[in-house]
Design an enzyme around this catalytic site. Structure first.
Site, PDB file in Angstrom:
ATOM      1  N   LYS A   1      59.597  30.506  56.712  1.00 35.47           N
ATOM      2  CA  LYS A   1      58.454  30.752  58.127  1.00 35.47           C
ATOM      3  C   LYS A   1      57.255  30.911  56.866  1.00 35.47           C
ATOM      4  CE  LYS A   1      58.168  34.393  60.570  1.00 35.47           C
ATOM      5  NZ  LYS A   1      57.172  35.084  60.344  1.00 35.47           N
TER       6      LYS A   1
ATOM      7  N   CYS B   1      34.441  56.145  23.354  1.00 44.23           N
ATOM      8  CA  CYS B   1      33.848  56.261  22.199  1.00 44.23           C
ATOM      9  C   CYS B   1      32.484  56.317  22.961  1.00 44.23           C
ATOM     10  CB  CYS B   1      33.735  54.897  22.062  1.00 44.23           C
ATOM     11  SG  CYS B   1      32.674  53.331  22.335  1.00 44.23           S
TER      12      CYS B   1
END
Length: 678
Positions: A116, A414
């Protein structure tokens, strides 16, 4: 008699189903998953069965698709395009077998089983062999004429390849995107800064309904045929015979289709493709089972909306809805900043998901998912969790008022600026020593596909970073057991084992080092191609972009990325340091073989003398390419044990099929077999 609550629920269901059908068929923008829609239909049918006085011929439970709406001319189907009843369990399917047997009074039955395809339903009509028109399903009785658009689809013939074509032949099928082509198209759109398409089915629907056929022509759509419509002069007695006629006419038919004699064989087909649903190059969401004989089909008849002689077995959904809790970003080993969606846990394709990628800034903006949204989550290729998009109809007012999510301007690890490179969709942390970037780099460097350092994973990398023992990749080779002993989790013996593992990695060939260095767009395959063609790191560092790009399978973009990395002074120093520390800078497997240059080989099934990676590497070492799917451009298919549908597809297209001995000869000679040889 029905109570007021039942009446109100039926009315509400009919309204919801009508809206959902319009969004799915007309807008190509569904607000619920297929499974949720199926559940609404099932609930409505159950209520109508329990309270017959509430049933109505105009109920959506008796309808198909949605009425046409848009710029295209409306066309009445010569025969209605019905939908299919659904089965979700083996028991549902066995109940259907029982109904068929009763309807045919115990006669022997053969069944045709078809995958399908999750695409857009279409009817294509040929008159005297020539393409007359192509019409969408619409409401099953009237559809939209999209003939100019369908004419642009590569595998839709304008003329049937039949010596004596019938006066009329209509076939039904699905317009879809082959998955490799869909992925390439999405990647190209992302590179151009355009939004990615959410999924193949909706993208195919949108492409098919373009006002300008030239736009449709740029989309890699394909047709697969599976059904019969109105015909004149077509003399076939079964579904399998009709499919054979379509093949003779050079209309595309799925190679995976099988006709079987028993219900047990049908169930085996259904179970097989549940396990292999990602093998075909198109998306499937189940299996359609049909009584093969047309005479028996006529005896069984139809309801107002579906044939009694066919049923669709639906697989569990691979898309689910959940609530978005947060959007976070991560910095990877190359410094690339990727946004991720965190959401309430949801079960998708057999596993519980809590996190999924949003790809990059452009995709996050294009999807416009916001914290608090209901979102659709899927597994791309049954592997990678991703967010399809928000369900806008369910967005709370306060979420709408808050506005779109904004990509961060500084790194959360950072604090350095985040930079987007010109001409790229990706953003990067500008700090090459970002702690999260180095953490990811260390874990990647030690991975099995790179330097394969036993005992060095994320936790160990975090520990080494936290104690300041490693500031770059070269520092790994300066570690001593004395430095490691006493760290969290490390006694003397475990410290020695880690250092021994690092020392052993010095002997890995240079292609493994190339992978470990975190060079953008240089993965294992490209690293092998470069290392085995140029042989040493010195030769690689001396090669210009043109020389690297000329290596089959590399190309100018990857070559430029590699050259840019090598030209960076910090990277050059890192390579010098690694060489001074005894890390190997050559490969014993260098080759300069163009035996398979220009050939594309598809591998399927198991081989005794090669693993899949070894076979792939053998092709690439000789200048060839390994394809994912079979097409007319495929040079040969190597079929081992249990080859699956790719070998069938090769036979259908006339592509040479090689056994293992033939593959070995091909590697040695570069010569493809003559027709009939293997």
């Amino acid at each position: 008699m029905a109570d007021q609550a039942a009446r109100e629920r039926v009315d509400a269901l009919r309204t919801q189903i009508g809206e959902h059908r319009y969004r799915y068929y007309v807008l190509s923008d569904p607000s619920v998953t297929d499974a949720q829609f199926d559940a609404l239909i099932a609930e409505l049918r159950d209520l109508e069965a329990r309270y017959p006085e509430l049933d109505d011929p105009s109920s959506p439970s008796h309808q198909v698709g949605a009425p046409p709406s848009g710029p295209f001319a409306e066309v009445a189907h010569r025969q209605p395009m019905l939908s299919l009843d659904n089965a979700f369990t083996d028991d549902d399917l066995r109940a259907w077998f029982d109904r068929v047997e009763r309807g045919l009074e115990g006669a022997e039955v053969r069944y045709t089983c078809e995958l399908k395809v999750d695409g857009v339903a279409i009817e294509v009509a040929y008159v005297n062999g020539f393409l007359e028109r192509a019409v969408t399903r619409g409401d099953g009785r009237v559809g939209e004429d999209v003939t100019p658009n369908v004419r642009t689809i590569a595998n839709v013939p304008s003329r049937l390849a039949l010596a004596d074509p019938p006066p009329l032949l209509e076939t039904r099928g699905e317009i879809h995107y082959p998955l490799p082509a869909f992925a390439r198209m999405n990647d190209e759109r992302e590179e151009r800064g355009e939004p990615r398409f959410a999924n193949p089915r909706n993208a195919a629907s949108g492409a098919l309904r373009q006002k300008d056929p030239q736009i449709t022509a740029t989309r890699p759509l394909r047709l697969v045929c599976h059904g019969i419509g109105a015909t004149r002069g077509v003399q076939v007695a079964s579904q399998s015979a009709f499919l054979a006629l379509l093949r003779d006419a050079e209309l595309p038919v799925a190679a995976e289709t099988r006709t079987v004699a028993t219900s047990d064989e049908v169930l085996a087909f259904v179970h097989h493709w549940a396990e292999h649903r990602h093998d075909p190059d198109y998306e499937i969401d189940g299996v359609v089972v049909k009584v093969d004989d047309y005479g028996q089909q006529r005896r069984l008849g139809t309801t107002s909306s579906a044939p009694r002689w066919a049923i669709a077995f639906k697989y569990p959904p691979e898309e689910q809805q959940t609530k978005l809790l947060d959007i976070v970003v991560n910095v990877g080993r190359t410094g690339k900043v990727n946004p991720f969606a965190q959401f309430e846990p949801v079960l998708v394709a057999g596993s519980t998901l809590r996190l999924a990628t949003l790809h990059n800034e452009d995709q996050a903006r294009a999807k416009d998912v916001r914290v608090g949204d209901t979102i659709v989550v899927r597994k791309a290729g049954d592997v990678i969790p991703e967010v399809v998009g928000p369900v806008l109809a369910l967005r709370p007012p306060e979420v709408e008022a808050a506005g779109p999510w904004r990509f961060p301007t500084t790194c959360p690890f950072c604090g350095s600026p985040i930079q987007r490179l010109e001409g790229e969709s990706a953003s990067y942390c500008t700090n090459i020593d970002c702690p999260n970037r180095l953490l990811e780099s260390l874990a990647h460097f030690a991975g099995r596909g790179a330097m394969d350092i036993e005992g060095l994973g994320y936790e160990t990398a975090r520990t080494l970073l936290a104690h300041g023992l490693v500031a770059n990749l070269a520092d790994l080779y300066r570690l001593t057991a004395d430095q490691v002993e006493g760290l969290e989790g490390f006694a003397r013996r475990s410290a020695e084992l880690l250092v021994d593992g690092i020392d052993a990695s010095r002997k890995r060939p240079v292609e493994r080092l190339l992978v470990g260095l975190n060079i953008r767009m240089i993965g294992g395959t490209v690293a092998r191609l470069v290392a085995r063609r140029l042989g040493t790191m010195a030769a690689i560092r001396a090669a210009d972009v043109e020389t690297i790009a000329a290596i089959p399978g590399v190309g100018p973009i990857r070559a430029a990325s590699l050259r840019q990395f090598l030209d960076n002074p910090r990277n050059a120093q890192l390579i010098d340091d690694l060489a001074a520390l005894g890390v190997r800078m050559d490969t014993e497997d260098a080759v300069r073989d163009d035996t398979l240059a220009g050939l594309t080989i598809v591998l399927t099934g198991g081989l005794e003398g090669f693993t899949r990676d070894q076979a792939k590497q053998a092709v690439e070492d000789r200048g060839g390419k390994v394809g994912a799917s079979v097409s007319k451009k495929t040079s040969a298919v190597v079929a081992g044990t249990d080859p699956g549908s790719k070998a069938d597809r090769a036979a259908e297209l006339g592509v040479p099929i090689l056994d293992e001995a033939g593959f070995t000869r091909l590697l040695a000679t570069g010569s493809l077999p003559e027709p009939g040889e293997g």
